[in-house]
Structures are given as C-alpha cells and as structure tokens.
Enzyme design. Structure first.
Site: not given
Ligand code: GRF
Length: 207
Positions: A17, A19, A112, A114, A148
């Site tokens: 978590g 982010n 999202n 990525h 997707g």
């Molecule tokens: C991040 O690298 C995001 O881009 C990917 O999964 C990871 C999640 O990290 N989809 P966090 O849970 O936000 O630390």
C-alpha cells in the site's frame, strides 16, 4: 459561499500500500485536493490494512472466498464505493482483474498504476522482465482500467533510466519513487477536470 466539494477517492490494493499512503501524505500535506474516503483490500494479510487504519482511514477487507464469482464480488465492491460516495477509484497493487459490471458503474473513473512503460511488460514481475530484456528505460504508467490486464487508455507515464548495475529490487525502488509522484499528479488533473478522453487517447487540457 459554499466550499467546493473535494473529490472522494476509493482505493483498492492487495499488498503493502505504499502508493495509497503516498497519496494520503500528499492530501494531508496540501499537495492534492482530494479525500481518501475508503480503502478496500481482497487480502486478509495485506499490510496496507493496518497502515491505513492507523491513519484513521476506513479500511474494508472483502474476502473473495465469500462470493460465488467475480461478478458478485465486484458488485459488492461497487456497493461499498457508492456507499462512500466515491468519485474516483484508484487501484494500486490490486491483484484482481475487474469485471464489466464494475467498469460500467464507474465509467472512466477507475485508474491503475503499473511499474513499466506500457504497453511494454504488462502483468507481474515486470522490473525483472525489463532487465532480462535489457531495455534501457523503464518507468511507470497510470492508465484507465478496462477488462484486460494493464491494457486501458494511458493517462501519464514517467521514465526511469536503467543502469547496468540494476537488480529488480534497485529498479523497483527507483520506479516506486516515480509512482508516488505520478499517481497524485494524475489524480489532481482528474480532480481539476482536465483529463479528456478520445478513444484510446487521454489528453490533458491546459488550466
Ligand atoms: C506498484 O509497483 C504498482 O505499480 C503495482 O503494484 C505495486 C504496488 O505497490 N501495480 P504498493 O502496494 O502501492 O506499495
């Protein structure tokens, strides 16, 4: 004069978590004009449950095993998000594909992040895949979500140069720093009503 309503975010994650916590930091630091209304996870052991709850944000654990199929799970997600009056759904490390019912409930309101420069390297373990392919640049992408895996319209990207000494861990750490900046920036653009979508193209209108 009535105060302008802040956009309300609903965040979905399965892992650590970082982010979501970075977005919360930016909100609290006054850099992002939004409210984190609710966080939902599909994993009982997700570290984000405790870290987000410690910050006083409502967290909901929704166990997929209690649902007969993906559609009914997603309909419950939609119910919770609506109950919390969410305007924008942000996925960050949410390890499930979402269904049409969910997408239709929040059209062009699900994003999202990525950790690659899409459309290169969708899916999992992408930092290792980038190193195995010996590409020279990687980075991260924020995109709208479709049915997707990492295929929806791209909103914004940040580039991270790859160094010859990089390991998947060192590259992930540098990309993650960019993720933490980019996601809040994109949410701010959404909140300001500046994202315009035409087919696959997402354009940013001037202020
Ligand atoms: C991040 O690298 C995001 O881009 C990917 O999964 C990871 C999640 O990290 N989809 P966090 O849970 O936000 O630390």
């Amino acid at each position: 004069m009535s105060e302008v309503r802040k956009i309300r975010l609903g965040a979905l994650g399965s892992g650590r978590g970082s982010n979501i916590l970075a977005i919360l930091d930016n909100i609290r630091g006054g850099c992002l004009n939004a409210e984190l209304a609710v966080v939902i996870t599909d994993r009982r052991d997700s570290p984000l449950r405790a870290s987000v709850a410690e910050q006083g944000i409502p967290v909901c654990y929704l166990d997929p095993n209690n649902f007969s199929d993906r559609n009914s799970y997603d309909l419950e997600l939609v119910r919770i998000l609506r109950e919390n009056q969410v305007d924008l759904v942000i996925l960050a490390g949410f390890m499930r594909l979402i269904t049409r019912a969910f997408i239709d409930a929040f059209p062009l309101k699900i994003m999202n992040i990525h950790p690659s420069l899409l459309p290169a390297f969708p899916g999992l373990d992408v930092q290792k895949k980038a190193l195995d392919y010996v590409v020279k640049f990687s980075g991260c992408t924020v995109h709208f979500v479709d049915e997707g895996m990492d295929t929806g319209p791209i909103i914004a990207q940040a580039v991270v140069p790859i160094e010859e000494t990089d390991t998947p861990e060192s590259l992930s750490a540098r990309i993650l720093r960019e993720e933490h900046r980019l996601y809040s920036r994109v949410i701010e653009l959404f909140a300001e009503g500046r994202l315009r979508v035409e087919g696959r193209g997402v354009y940013t209108d001037a202020k």
